[in-house]
Structures are given as structure tokens and as C-alpha cells.
Design a protein around this motif. Structure first.
Motif: not given
Length: 215
Positions: A49-50, A54, A58, A110, A114
Motif C-alpha cells: 500500500e505504501t 501504488v 494513484r 488497491r 488514497s
């Protein structure tokens, strides 16, 4: 039974045996694949995720969306062939790249957005100022409104200036992703973005010069 029938009976039986043998081999191949066939590759683990992968996917999807929007605006406000061609290229290239990045996010499981600030993956998160420019290089709401109000040469110059700033920041983001990403998909795409946007920056500098302006 005639002699001809007696003579043909062994041939019929032999033909039937051959057919049964062939069917048996086909079934065996379906049930037990050849051991020489290559094994399917193990699925690749999704980026964290970090991760830069990703985060870049985004943020650049958002960045690209505005470039596409600005290109549609100027396309309808000028008849200049060169500017309309550039706008068309940006629309097609960046819309396609945006679709690829959103597709990878979905494949990785994902979220496409965010809750955190943009560019956190680069080590310097950006706090949006509330003027529509979510990341460096992005135009503000007021700048987009001015572009919509312009026509002809004024629209061309404003677009080229806004898109130059947009591309410069986008190329910096892409360069960071090309270095930090862990997947081939993002590394390759980001590297291509750097080259493509740098080329368009040089082209827009020439187009601005032709119109008596600079970036």
C-alpha cells in the motif's frame, strides 16, 4: 457371408482398434498433461500500500486527468493545426496511460484513491491549497476558467504555458517512480513518460517562441 465381406471384416476391426487407441491417447493427454510442458509462473505479489508503485499510479492518474481536460478545452478553442494535434496526442497518450495505471491498481487489489496527501510515496507529501491544484504543475481552478474563456491565439499560449508546467512536474514524478518502483510495469511506464514529456516540453517551447511567448 460373402468372401468380400469375410475379407473386409478384419480391416473394419483393425480400423476400430486404431480409432479406440487414438481416443485413449487424447483422453490421457487431457487428464495427464505432458511433463515437458512449462509450469505456469507463480503469481506476482501485489505492491505494498505504501509503495512507490501504488502511490505513483494513484497520483499520476489524477495528474493525467487534468492534462486530458486541458487538452479537450484548447482543442475546441483554436483552429491551429499544430496545437490541436498536440492536444489530440496528449488526450490519447495520457488517457491510455491513466487507464493502464487504474487497471494495475485494480489488479493489485488497491484502492484507486488514497485518503492521505498526494506524493507521500516521494517522501514529501503535498497539502492541497484548496485552489484545485492538487499537486505541483497542476493548474488551478482559476487558470482552467481563464483557459475556457480564451479563444484563438490567447488560448494557445495559455494552454502551452500551463501544459509546460504540468509536464515538468509530471516528468519529475515519473523520474522518481522509474527509480523507486518495484514492478516492471511502473518502471517501464514511468521511464517512457519521462522521455515523452521532455520531448513535448521542447516542442511547446518552440511553439511558444513562434507565438512571441515563453514558458
Amino acid at each position: 457371408m460373402t468372401p468380400a465381406a469375410r475379407a473386409s471384416r478384419p480391416m473394419v476391426l483393425a480400423g476400430g482398434a486404431v480409432l479406440l487407441l487414438a481416443l485413449g491417447l487424447v483422453v490421457l493427454m487431457l487428464v495427464r498433461p505432458s511433463s515437458s510442458a512449462p509450469a505456469s509462473p507463480a503469481p506476482t505479489a501485489a505492491p505494498a500500500e505504501t509503495s512507490a508503485d501504488v502511490g505513483f499510479a494513484r497520483d499520476m492518474a489524477v495528474h493525467h486527468q487534468q492534462a486530458v481536460e486541458m487538452s479537450f478545452i484548447v482543442r475546441d478553442r483554436t483552429s491551429d493545426v499544430a496545437v490541436r494535434r498536440l492536444a489530440y496526442d496528449i488526450i490519447n497518450t495520457q488517457a491510455n496511460q491513466r487507464g493502464m495505471m487504474l487497471g494495475w491498481l485494480e489488479a493489485w487489489g488497491r484502492a484507486k484513491s488514497s485518503p492521505g496527501p498526494p506524493m507521500t510515496w516521494m517522501g514529501h507529501p503535498v497539502t492541497p491549497r484548496g485552489d484545485g491544484a492538487l499537486m505541483p504543475g497542476m493548474a488551478t481552478d482559476a487558470e482552467l476558467a481563464a483557459l475556457r474563456a480564451d479563444r484563438g491565439g490567447n488560448a494557445e499560449v495559455r494552454f502551452l504555458k500551463l501544459m509546460t508546467a504540468h509536464h515538468r512536474a509530471g516528468a519529475e514524478m515519473a523520474q522518481a517512480a522509474a527509480t523507486a518502483a518495484g514492478t516492471d510495469e511502473i518502471r517501464n511506464l514511468a521511464s517512457g513518460m519521462v522521455l515523452g514529456q521532455q520531448s513535448e516540453i521542447a516542442l511547446m517551447a518552440d511553439m511558444l517562441k513562434e507565438r512571441g511567448a515563453t514558458a
